[in-house]
Design a protein around this motif. Sequence first.
Motif, PDB file in Angstrom:
ATOM      1  N   ILE A 192       0.845  -1.213   0.000  1.00  0.00           N
ATOM      2  CA  ILE A 192       0.000   0.000   0.000  1.00  0.00           C
ATOM      3  C   ILE A 192       0.869   1.248   0.000  1.00  0.00           C
ATOM      4  O   ILE A 192       0.615   2.202  -0.744  1.00  0.00           O
ATOM      5  CB  ILE A 192      -0.953  -0.020   1.211  1.00  0.00           C
ATOM      6  CG1 ILE A 192      -1.882  -1.233   1.128  1.00  0.00           C
ATOM      7  CG2 ILE A 192      -1.770   1.275   1.277  1.00  0.00           C
ATOM      8  CD1 ILE A 192      -2.683  -1.503   2.394  1.00  0.00           C
ATOM      9  N   GLU A 193       1.909   1.252   0.826  1.00  0.00           N
ATOM     10  CA  GLU A 193       2.797   2.419   0.881  1.00  0.00           C
ATOM     11  C   GLU A 193       3.475   2.659  -0.459  1.00  0.00           C
ATOM     12  O   GLU A 193       3.625   3.808  -0.896  1.00  0.00           O
ATOM     13  CB  GLU A 193       3.850   2.218   1.983  1.00  0.00           C
ATOM     14  CG  GLU A 193       3.264   2.300   3.393  1.00  0.00           C
ATOM     15  CD  GLU A 193       4.286   1.975   4.469  1.00  0.00           C
ATOM     16  OE1 GLU A 193       4.141   2.490   5.586  1.00  0.00           O
ATOM     17  OE2 GLU A 193       5.235   1.197   4.175  1.00  0.00           O
ATOM     18  N   ASN A 194       3.880   1.598  -1.133  1.00  0.00           N
ATOM     19  CA  ASN A 194       4.520   1.746  -2.441  1.00  0.00           C
ATOM     20  C   ASN A 194       3.544   2.265  -3.491  1.00  0.00           C
ATOM     21  O   ASN A 194       3.935   2.974  -4.425  1.00  0.00           O
ATOM     22  CB  ASN A 194       5.109   0.416  -2.901  1.00  0.00           C
ATOM     23  CG  ASN A 194       6.318  -0.011  -2.092  1.00  0.00           C
ATOM     24  OD1 ASN A 194       6.996   0.838  -1.506  1.00  0.00           O
ATOM     25  ND2 ASN A 194       6.597  -1.300  -2.043  1.00  0.00           N
ATOM     26  N   MET A 241      -5.985 -12.016   2.775  1.00  0.00           N
ATOM     27  CA  MET A 241      -5.502 -11.074   1.772  1.00  0.00           C
ATOM     28  C   MET A 241      -4.042 -11.412   1.449  1.00  0.00           C
ATOM     29  O   MET A 241      -3.277 -11.790   2.333  1.00  0.00           O
ATOM     30  CB  MET A 241      -5.597  -9.630   2.276  1.00  0.00           C
ATOM     31  CG  MET A 241      -7.004  -9.075   2.326  1.00  0.00           C
ATOM     32  SD  MET A 241      -7.824  -8.970   0.709  1.00  0.00           S
ATOM     33  CE  MET A 241      -6.817  -7.750  -0.144  1.00  0.00           C
ATOM     34  N   THR A 242      -3.690 -11.267   0.192  1.00  0.00           N
ATOM     35  CA  THR A 242      -2.311 -11.489  -0.241  1.00  0.00           C
ATOM     36  C   THR A 242      -1.782 -10.203  -0.876  1.00  0.00           C
ATOM     37  O   THR A 242      -2.547  -9.286  -1.175  1.00  0.00           O
ATOM     38  CB  THR A 242      -2.241 -12.626  -1.276  1.00  0.00           C
ATOM     39  OG1 THR A 242      -2.971 -12.220  -2.461  1.00  0.00           O
ATOM     40  CG2 THR A 242      -2.845 -13.914  -0.722  1.00  0.00           C
ATOM     41  N   GLU A 243      -0.477 -10.157  -1.084  1.00  0.00           N
ATOM     42  CA  GLU A 243       0.103  -8.988  -1.748  1.00  0.00           C
ATOM     43  C   GLU A 243      -0.508  -8.807  -3.132  1.00  0.00           C
ATOM     44  O   GLU A 243      -0.831  -7.693  -3.552  1.00  0.00           O
ATOM     45  CB  GLU A 243       1.624  -9.143  -1.849  1.00  0.00           C
ATOM     46  CG  GLU A 243       2.330  -9.110  -0.497  1.00  0.00           C
ATOM     47  CD  GLU A 243       3.815  -9.364  -0.622  1.00  0.00           C
ATOM     48  OE1 GLU A 243       4.447  -8.735  -1.484  1.00  0.00           O
ATOM     49  OE2 GLU A 243       4.336 -10.206   0.147  1.00  0.00           O
ATOM     50  N   GLU A 254      -2.640  -5.572  -4.532  1.00  0.00           N
ATOM     51  CA  GLU A 254      -2.252  -4.855  -5.757  1.00  0.00           C
ATOM     52  C   GLU A 254      -3.400  -4.807  -6.751  1.00  0.00           C
ATOM     53  O   GLU A 254      -3.671  -3.770  -7.371  1.00  0.00           O
ATOM     54  CB  GLU A 254      -1.031  -5.525  -6.386  1.00  0.00           C
ATOM     55  CG  GLU A 254       0.255  -5.312  -5.603  1.00  0.00           C
ATOM     56  CD  GLU A 254       1.426  -6.043  -6.217  1.00  0.00           C
ATOM     57  OE1 GLU A 254       1.212  -6.869  -7.131  1.00  0.00           O
ATOM     58  OE2 GLU A 254       2.574  -5.801  -5.772  1.00  0.00           O
ATOM     59  N   ARG A 255      -4.092  -5.926  -6.905  1.00  0.00           N
ATOM     60  CA  ARG A 255      -5.201  -5.975  -7.863  1.00  0.00           C
ATOM     61  C   ARG A 255      -6.383  -5.124  -7.367  1.00  0.00           C
ATOM     62  O   ARG A 255      -7.083  -4.503  -8.170  1.00  0.00           O
ATOM     63  CB  ARG A 255      -5.623  -7.418  -8.113  1.00  0.00           C
ATOM     64  CG  ARG A 255      -4.543  -8.232  -8.810  1.00  0.00           C
ATOM     65  CD  ARG A 255      -5.015  -9.610  -9.221  1.00  0.00           C
ATOM     66  NE  ARG A 255      -3.915 -10.388  -9.775  1.00  0.00           N
ATOM     67  CZ  ARG A 255      -3.446 -10.258 -11.010  1.00  0.00           C
ATOM     68  NH1 ARG A 255      -3.995  -9.385 -11.830  1.00  0.00           N
ATOM     69  NH2 ARG A 255      -2.449 -11.004 -11.439  1.00  0.00           N
ATOM     70  N   ILE A 281     -10.610 -22.138  -6.307  1.00  0.00           N
ATOM     71  CA  ILE A 281     -10.364 -21.444  -7.568  1.00  0.00           C
ATOM     72  C   ILE A 281     -11.362 -20.313  -7.674  1.00  0.00           C
ATOM     73  O   ILE A 281     -12.565 -20.516  -7.535  1.00  0.00           O
ATOM     74  CB  ILE A 281     -10.509 -22.412  -8.764  1.00  0.00           C
ATOM     75  CG1 ILE A 281      -9.466 -23.528  -8.665  1.00  0.00           C
ATOM     76  CG2 ILE A 281     -10.370 -21.662 -10.097  1.00  0.00           C
ATOM     77  CD1 ILE A 281      -9.665 -24.647  -9.676  1.00  0.00           C
ATOM     78  N   ARG A 282     -10.868 -19.110  -7.907  1.00  0.00           N
ATOM     79  CA  ARG A 282     -11.720 -17.929  -8.006  1.00  0.00           C
ATOM     80  C   ARG A 282     -11.082 -16.932  -8.969  1.00  0.00           C
ATOM     81  O   ARG A 282      -9.874 -16.974  -9.191  1.00  0.00           O
ATOM     82  CB  ARG A 282     -11.928 -17.290  -6.623  1.00  0.00           C
ATOM     83  CG  ARG A 282     -10.661 -16.950  -5.890  1.00  0.00           C
ATOM     84  CD  ARG A 282     -10.937 -16.200  -4.585  1.00  0.00           C
ATOM     85  NE  ARG A 282     -11.626 -16.994  -3.603  1.00  0.00           N
ATOM     86  CZ  ARG A 282     -11.026 -17.721  -2.663  1.00  0.00           C
ATOM     87  NH1 ARG A 282      -9.719 -17.787  -2.609  1.00  0.00           N
ATOM     88  NH2 ARG A 282     -11.726 -18.398  -1.783  1.00  0.00           N
ATOM     89  N   PRO A 283     -11.864 -16.032  -9.550  1.00  0.00           N
ATOM     90  CA  PRO A 283     -11.267 -14.991 -10.395  1.00  0.00           C
ATOM     91  C   PRO A 283     -10.402 -14.059  -9.569  1.00  0.00           C
ATOM     92  O   PRO A 283     -10.638 -13.863  -8.373  1.00  0.00           O
ATOM     93  CB  PRO A 283     -12.480 -14.254 -10.977  1.00  0.00           C
ATOM     94  CG  PRO A 283     -13.610 -14.569 -10.063  1.00  0.00           C
ATOM     95  CD  PRO A 283     -13.338 -15.915  -9.479  1.00  0.00           C
ATOM     96  N   LYS A 284      -9.389 -13.493 -10.215  1.00  0.00           N
ATOM     97  CA  LYS A 284      -8.481 -12.579  -9.521  1.00  0.00           C
ATOM     98  C   LYS A 284      -8.544 -11.167 -10.073  1.00  0.00           C
ATOM     99  O   LYS A 284      -7.940 -10.257  -9.496  1.00  0.00           O
ATOM    100  CB  LYS A 284      -7.043 -13.105  -9.609  1.00  0.00           C
ATOM    101  CG  LYS A 284      -6.835 -14.414  -8.866  1.00  0.00           C
ATOM    102  CD  LYS A 284      -5.372 -14.829  -8.896  1.00  0.00           C
ATOM    103  CE  LYS A 284      -5.150 -16.098  -8.079  1.00  0.00           C
ATOM    104  NZ  LYS A 284      -3.722 -16.502  -8.090  1.00  0.00           N
ATOM    105  N   THR A 285      -9.215 -10.989 -11.211  1.00  0.00           N
ATOM    106  CA  THR A 285      -9.321  -9.655 -11.805  1.00  0.00           C
ATOM    107  C   THR A 285     -10.764  -9.406 -12.219  1.00  0.00           C
ATOM    108  O   THR A 285     -11.566 -10.343 -12.327  1.00  0.00           O
ATOM    109  CB  THR A 285      -8.418  -9.513 -13.050  1.00  0.00           C
ATOM    110  OG1 THR A 285      -8.973 -10.291 -14.129  1.00  0.00           O
ATOM    111  CG2 THR A 285      -6.998  -9.976 -12.774  1.00  0.00           C
TER     112      THR A 285
END
Length: 340
Positions: free
Chosen positions: A41-43, A86-88, A92-93, A127-131
């Motif tokens: 988040i900071e980046n 939650m993952t990195e 990001e997504r 299995i799930r959508p990521k975008t």
Amino acid sequence: MTQTPTAQSPAQGQGRAHFTVPAKHPMVTVLGSGDSLLHVIENAFPATDIHVRGNQISAIGDQREVALIQHLFDEMMLVLRTGQPMTEDAVERSIAMLRAAENGGEQAETPAEVLTQNILSNRGRTIRPKTLNQKRYVDAIDKHTVVFGIGPAGTGKTYLAMAKAVQALQSKQVTRIILTRPVVEAGERLGFLPGTLYEKIDPYLRPLYDALHDMLDPDSIPRLMAAGTIEVAPLAYMRGRTLNDAFIILDEAQNTNPEQMKMFLTRLGFESKIVITGDITQIDLPGGTKSGLRQVQDILVGVDDVHFSRLTSTDVVRHKLVGRIVDAYEQYDSRIGQSG
């Protein structure tokens, strides 16, 4: 979480937000191990000051950026409440989706809705959508009889279609799954290759078997294939058949010629669903041969119950470098096209 005023007024044009993480959620689930999620988040918001004290998180900076961070933490909490970590990558997504919506993109779905849509669970893995585009692709498969998933390598076109096929089989929406690919490298003529028929076609169909092993108990796959419940075969084997009550996937469809594409589409029977996947930038057909996938986009555009889902480099879910490689090739092709 609500934005609250503080005694110290932000500078003109700046905003301040304050978040309280509920006690039932350990801070490590919000900030990540070693603050890995916080660093993401900071980046992403380098001009915003983000501070953490106990279960309190505050942010001060540009009003729009602060509002976006507040929205991000709200979405993260919605995901965490489902029990999903939650993952990195997910953070990001989520940021990318929120920025796209802020910049005027048409986005009715929220990051939490995208990231918590479960398709299939097997052996403790979901299995799930990521975008956003992946979610819309999956939703289109539910709504339409024929769906085309077109996009570069690594965007989950085939994998998500196969997950939907297994889901449909398990819920008894269909009685069988048929997976097929054009065997282009062998010109669909397998006689000159050594070995049995299975040994000849196996290298071309192996990616489909590998995906199946992610989604089903590996011990059940030979039994399902022996019973005809799952069929994996070259495209040439579809000729002359009518496929009823089946979920049918044509993979690597950019390597069909127009006649093969028409032949395949006309195999559709009652109570069946077809998903066709391909990448029109990776055509392996002999020189001069038209791609059936390229042509069909012009032929079937606007036809009722046929849907075209398009995925891009932003939907690549492999190594991040894959997306950058896809973009670099697209830019190169564009320059060559302009100079030509």
